[in-house]
Design a protein around this motif. Structure first.
Motif, PDB file in Angstrom:
ATOM      1  N   LEU A 126     -13.002  -5.846   6.972  1.00  6.04           N
ATOM      2  CA  LEU A 126     -13.393  -6.997   7.780  1.00  6.04           C
ATOM      3  C   LEU A 126     -12.964  -8.308   7.133  1.00  6.04           C
ATOM      4  O   LEU A 126     -12.984  -9.351   7.773  1.00  6.04           O
ATOM      5  N   ASP A 127     -12.585  -8.243   5.851  1.00  7.69           N
ATOM      6  CA  ASP A 127     -12.144  -9.413   5.098  1.00  7.69           C
ATOM      7  C   ASP A 127     -11.079  -8.957   4.112  1.00  7.69           C
ATOM      8  O   ASP A 127     -10.930  -7.761   3.842  1.00  7.69           O
ATOM      9  N   ARG A 128     -10.336  -9.919   3.579  1.00 11.02           N
ATOM     10  CA  ARG A 128      -9.259  -9.614   2.643  1.00 11.02           C
ATOM     11  C   ARG A 128      -9.584 -10.208   1.274  1.00 11.02           C
ATOM     12  O   ARG A 128     -10.179 -11.271   1.185  1.00 11.02           O
ATOM     13  N   PRO A 129      -9.164  -9.530   0.207  1.00  9.83           N
ATOM     14  CA  PRO A 129      -9.339 -10.127  -1.122  1.00  9.83           C
ATOM     15  C   PRO A 129      -8.387 -11.294  -1.325  1.00  9.83           C
ATOM     16  O   PRO A 129      -7.319 -11.349  -0.709  1.00  9.83           O
ATOM     17  N   THR A 130      -8.787 -12.232  -2.163  1.00  6.05           N
ATOM     18  CA  THR A 130      -7.892 -13.326  -2.542  1.00  6.05           C
ATOM     19  C   THR A 130      -6.834 -12.828  -3.516  1.00  6.05           C
ATOM     20  O   THR A 130      -5.676 -13.230  -3.475  1.00  6.05           O
ATOM     21  N   ASP A 131      -7.242 -11.924  -4.389  1.00  7.27           N
ATOM     22  CA  ASP A 131      -6.331 -11.349  -5.379  1.00  7.27           C
ATOM     23  C   ASP A 131      -6.835  -9.957  -5.742  1.00  7.27           C
ATOM     24  O   ASP A 131      -7.994  -9.613  -5.488  1.00  7.27           O
ATOM     25  N   GLY A 132      -5.977  -9.152  -6.333  1.00  7.44           N
ATOM     26  CA  GLY A 132      -6.357  -7.804  -6.725  1.00  7.44           C
ATOM     27  C   GLY A 132      -5.971  -6.785  -5.667  1.00  7.44           C
ATOM     28  O   GLY A 132      -5.297  -7.101  -4.682  1.00  7.44           O
ATOM     29  N   TYR A 133      -6.423  -5.548  -5.867  1.00  6.16           N
ATOM     30  CA  TYR A 133      -5.973  -4.436  -5.033  1.00  6.16           C
ATOM     31  C   TYR A 133      -7.150  -3.611  -4.529  1.00  6.16           C
ATOM     32  O   TYR A 133      -8.131  -3.403  -5.240  1.00  6.16           O
ATOM     33  N   TYR A 134      -7.004  -3.129  -3.286  1.00  5.04           N
ATOM     34  CA  TYR A 134      -7.966  -2.214  -2.684  1.00  5.04           C
ATOM     35  C   TYR A 134      -7.171  -1.041  -2.128  1.00  5.04           C
ATOM     36  O   TYR A 134      -6.409  -1.185  -1.175  1.00  5.04           O
ATOM     37  N   TYR A 135      -7.348   0.122  -2.748  1.00  6.84           N
ATOM     38  CA  TYR A 135      -6.670   1.339  -2.307  1.00  6.84           C
ATOM     39  C   TYR A 135      -7.675   2.251  -1.616  1.00  6.84           C
ATOM     40  O   TYR A 135      -8.721   2.580  -2.175  1.00  6.84           O
ATOM     41  N   LEU A 136      -7.352   2.635  -0.396  1.00  6.00           N
ATOM     42  CA  LEU A 136      -8.160   3.570   0.372  1.00  6.00           C
ATOM     43  C   LEU A 136      -7.321   4.823   0.602  1.00  6.00           C
ATOM     44  O   LEU A 136      -6.309   4.773   1.310  1.00  6.00           O
ATOM     45  N   GLU A 137      -7.714   5.911  -0.024  1.00  4.51           N
ATOM     46  CA  GLU A 137      -6.952   7.156   0.021  1.00  4.51           C
ATOM     47  C   GLU A 137      -5.499   6.918  -0.395  1.00  4.51           C
ATOM     48  O   GLU A 137      -4.569   7.437   0.217  1.00  4.51           O
ATOM     49  N   GLY A 138      -5.319   6.114  -1.431  1.00  6.19           N
ATOM     50  CA  GLY A 138      -3.997   5.867  -1.982  1.00  6.19           C
ATOM     51  C   GLY A 138      -3.183   4.811  -1.264  1.00  6.19           C
ATOM     52  O   GLY A 138      -2.083   4.457  -1.706  1.00  6.19           O
ATOM     53  N   ILE A 139      -3.717   4.264  -0.172  1.00  9.69           N
ATOM     54  CA  ILE A 139      -3.006   3.246   0.599  1.00  9.69           C
ATOM     55  C   ILE A 139      -3.501   1.865   0.171  1.00  9.69           C
ATOM     56  O   ILE A 139      -4.694   1.627   0.078  1.00  9.69           O
ATOM     57  N   ASP A 140      -2.550   0.945  -0.095  1.00  9.09           N
ATOM     58  CA  ASP A 140      -2.912  -0.414  -0.493  1.00  9.09           C
ATOM     59  C   ASP A 140      -3.356  -1.196   0.748  1.00  9.09           C
ATOM     60  O   ASP A 140      -2.539  -1.772   1.465  1.00  9.09           O
ATOM     61  N   VAL A 141      -4.668  -1.201   0.986  1.00  7.90           N
ATOM     62  CA  VAL A 141      -5.212  -1.842   2.181  1.00  7.90           C
ATOM     63  C   VAL A 141      -5.039  -3.355   2.127  1.00  7.90           C
ATOM     64  O   VAL A 141      -4.903  -4.015   3.162  1.00  7.90           O
ATOM     65  N   SER A 142      -5.002  -3.919   0.918  1.00  6.62           N
ATOM     66  CA  SER A 142      -4.945  -5.373   0.773  1.00  6.62           C
ATOM     67  C   SER A 142      -3.650  -5.966   1.323  1.00  6.62           C
ATOM     68  O   SER A 142      -3.562  -7.172   1.537  1.00  6.62           O
ATOM     69  N   GLU A 143      -2.642  -5.122   1.590  1.00 10.41           N
ATOM     70  CA  GLU A 143      -1.376  -5.632   2.118  1.00 10.41           C
ATOM     71  C   GLU A 143      -1.208  -5.371   3.620  1.00 10.41           C
ATOM     72  O   GLU A 143      -0.162  -5.692   4.190  1.00 10.41           O
ATOM     73  N   LYS A 144      -2.208  -4.792   4.257  1.00 13.78           N
ATOM     74  CA  LYS A 144      -2.109  -4.490   5.683  1.00 13.78           C
ATOM     75  C   LYS A 144      -2.285  -5.754   6.530  1.00 13.78           C
ATOM     76  O   LYS A 144      -3.025  -6.663   6.176  1.00 13.78           O
TER      77      LYS A 144
END
Length: 232
Positions: A54-72
């Protein structure tokens, strides 16, 4: 299932910056039953919003099942939410003047599930939370605990792997709170859902297997059963 690396979230209001999350590192395995605790402003709800896409990080990484969600992009994030995540909120977020059955069916409408299959699954889900006989009732005809049961059934409509619940017992009495937490426990134990609950109540958190405590945008404690591991 979930890997968070050096995740930061900064909110900007003109020239004022507020860091809600400050370099968070966190791993959540598939099938865990977790609570996230902390005072208001500690960062727990910000993390929940990022976990729920529902929101995006300002920096860093969020991987959901190996997928980098922060770049979607926004459309891709929406697809992830619809397929993988079910949400339960403190205020229930049910649609007024719409039956319990139709409220549970709604995510399946967006998922383009056929009418007969929608109804069958919605009734199964209402039955699983003990409300099949109330399927035709409107939200204003249900108690707080019953509304939250409908909300949980709705969260399960598209068979998500992750259930995110933000203060799900905040508007409930003690007995209803226990009943709702027992439902979450069943979803975790029997249906193998990964369940993540945000709460400020220790007695609610103790229904889960792991308690992660936030303060001022940092994780200060990660408790697994009786083991306590302080975080830097």
């Amino acid at each position: 299932m979930i890997v968070i690396e050096n995740l930061t979230k900064v909110y900007r209001n003109g020239e004022i910056e507020v860091a809600a999350l400050k370099g968070i590192n966190l791993t959540i395995q598939q099938g865990e039953f977790i609570s996230i605790m902390g005072a208001s402003g500690s960062g727990k709800s910000t993390l929940m919003n990022i976990l729920g896409c529902l929101d995006r990080p300002t920096d860093g990484y969020y991987y959901l099942e190996g997928i980098d969600v922060s770049e979607k992009n926004d459309n891709e994030l929406s697809a992830v939410r619809n397929k993988k995540i079910g949400f339960v909120f403190q205020s229930f977020n049910l649609i007024a003047r719409t039956s319990a059955l139709k409220n549970v069916e709604l995510p399946m409408v967006y998922g383009k599930v056929g009418a007969d299959e929608r109804k069958e699954r919605a009734l199964e889900l209402l039955n699983s939370v003990g409300l099949k006989e109330r399927s035709g009732h409107m939200p204003n005809e249900l108690s707080g605990g019953q509304k939250q049961r409908v909300a949980i059934a709705r969260a399960l409509a598209n068979k998500p792997q992750i259930i995110l619940a933000d203060e799900p017992t905040g508007n409930l009495d003690s007995q209803s709170s226990v009943e709702i937490m027992e439902i979450f426990k069943k979803l975790n134990r029997e249906d193998k859902n990964t369940v993540i609950i945000v709460t400020h109540e220790r007695d609610i958190a103790e229904f889960t297997d792991r308690i992660i405590t936030f303060k001022d945008g940092h994780i200060i404690k990660d408790e697994n059963l009786t083991e306590v591991t302080p975080c830097s």
